[in-house]
Design an enzyme around this catalytic site. Structure first.
Site, PDB file in Angstrom:
ATOM      1  N   ASP A  39     -15.880  -8.364  -0.279  1.00  0.00           N
ATOM      2  CA  ASP A  39     -17.144  -8.023   0.398  1.00  0.00           C
ATOM      3  C   ASP A  39     -18.053  -7.203  -0.520  1.00  0.00           C
ATOM      4  O   ASP A  39     -17.627  -6.192  -1.071  1.00  0.00           O
ATOM      5  CB  ASP A  39     -16.855  -7.244   1.692  1.00  0.00           C
ATOM      6  N   ASP A  51     -13.152  -8.417  -6.389  1.00  0.00           N
ATOM      7  CA  ASP A  51     -13.305  -7.888  -5.026  1.00  0.00           C
ATOM      8  C   ASP A  51     -13.994  -8.924  -4.137  1.00  0.00           C
ATOM      9  O   ASP A  51     -14.604  -9.881  -4.630  1.00  0.00           O
ATOM     10  CB  ASP A  51     -14.141  -6.604  -5.099  1.00  0.00           C
TER      11      ASP A  51
END
Lengths: 254, 254
Positions: A12, A10
């Site tokens: 952020d 992932d």
């Protein structure tokens, strides 16, 4: 701990926090790279192109080229192209979605489109929502890049794509098919890009309800890192644990 | 049949159908007027001012002045002024809502507003939704003129105010207070304007789920006229009948 041969990662909260670098994230990806382990950044962000995302990662000293990035826009355009080559698409979204749709040979449509696709669009207008509603009522298949409800920004939490999508589902009574995390649609496609099998691949992220659930839904092992949304305290509320949970990617041996 | 001393009357589907006159509606209101029976048009439309609505009705040969019209915007502004005089309001909406808020002495606010009010706004933008979400997260009281999901137009069914409102409720997790029909908030206020008591007042409309439910929720007798949404066939699906149901206002003796 298992030796994984493929990583989905992932962005952020995992690789950076807004405008803030995460030192351990940079070191972690460098370790993957030096060992030649394939990795793919899997993001619900539909607004940026893979090249734009790679550029941002590079600015955080994280090794990334365009083909290390898989966005919900790429997944959505691939999904449509697999269902109906050359389909017409009415799109609400920004450059990331627009270019993904164009690159898959899909053509722009309006009220008579085969598909309506909704991605985050900060240039949203009533007219765009009106055309989307008319197309869905005319029988267009209704897709949405992701179901995120709130977007963390420096101004505070702004409406995210799932909230925008709610206008059309509420008005027409038609539920969309969501493509991004936590759905497995994006994960199955990302696996093909990564080229590893499920049992040798791990999903790494900071947010239980998107990243970890996406991994679980796709049958992958999962690594939760407490540098973003889901703290150790919040994790205690979920009945099913990720395969691993750590405070920093420095604690992870690749 | 009871002799009612006050009439609340819906507009679209009851007094006209889009751009189409309903002859019996004009005659019905003329009969009310000639007998000196008070009547008030009660509409969820928040975009027009009472003067604009009255002008439209006059063009259909229906006797109406400004003070015969009660809109969801008037009801919303009155609701706020009764709760907090001089409150600051962040508004999404058009002229009808803007002027109602101004006329009640309320002041424009933004992310720090006391109230967020959502009415139909065909000039809606992402930025307006963003400010509304920030204000609601900052603790603003969240109101919406009405919960209608779809707006019948010549182009087809477009997103209506309840669907727009869904962006903010989905993103923030805060449910709005709806003011318009079928809520009784607008009806209680309309009764005060009309000046008649509940047991001598009847609500007239074409749509069970807004007009008739509004009347029922406020404890009024109700008259459903099958010139709009709720046909005789559709009415059979509801467990509770309106007080009266007729095919045309010509069948009604005032």
């Amino acid at each position: 701990m298992k030796a994984y041969r493929g990583y989905m990662i992932d962005l952020d909260g995992t690789m950076y926090r807004g405008a803030q670098r995460i030192e351990a994230a940079s070191d972690f990806v460098k370790r993957l790279r030096s060992k030649g382990i394939p990795y793919l950044f899997v993001t619900n962000n539909s607004t940026r192109t893979p090249a734009q995302v790679a550029e941002k990662l590079s600015s955080y000293d994280i090794p990334a080229e365009e083909d290390h990035v898989f966005t919900s826009s790429l997944a959505t355009a691939s999904f449509i192209a697999a269902e109906k080559q050359g389909a017409s698409v009415y799109m609400i979204g920004e450059e990331g979605l627009r270019s993904a749709i164009r690159d898959k040979g899909l053509i722009p449509g309006a009220e008579d489109a085969d598909y309506v696709v909704v991605g985050l669009d900060t240039a949203l207008t009533y007219e765009k929502l009106a055309v989307a509603c008319l197309a869905v009522r005319n029988g267009a298949r209704f897709l949405s890049t992701n179901s995120d409800l709130a977007l963390p920004t420096e101004r505070g939490m702004l409406p995210a794509n799932g909230a925008i999508t709610a206008v059309i589902s509420a008005s027409t009574g038609v539920k969309p098919t969501f493509i991004g995390k936590p759905e497995s649609i994006i994960m199955e496609q990302a696996l093909k890009v990564l080229g590893t099998s499920k049992d040798e691949t791990i999903m790494v992220g900071d947010y239980y309800e998107t990243d970890i659930l996406a991994g679980m839904n796709a049958g992958l092992d999962t690594l939760l890192v407490h540098t973003g949304v889901t703290t150790r305290e919040l994790l205690a509320n979920y009945p099913r644990n990720p395969t691993y949970a750590i405070d920093s990617l420095d604690q992870w041996n690749v």
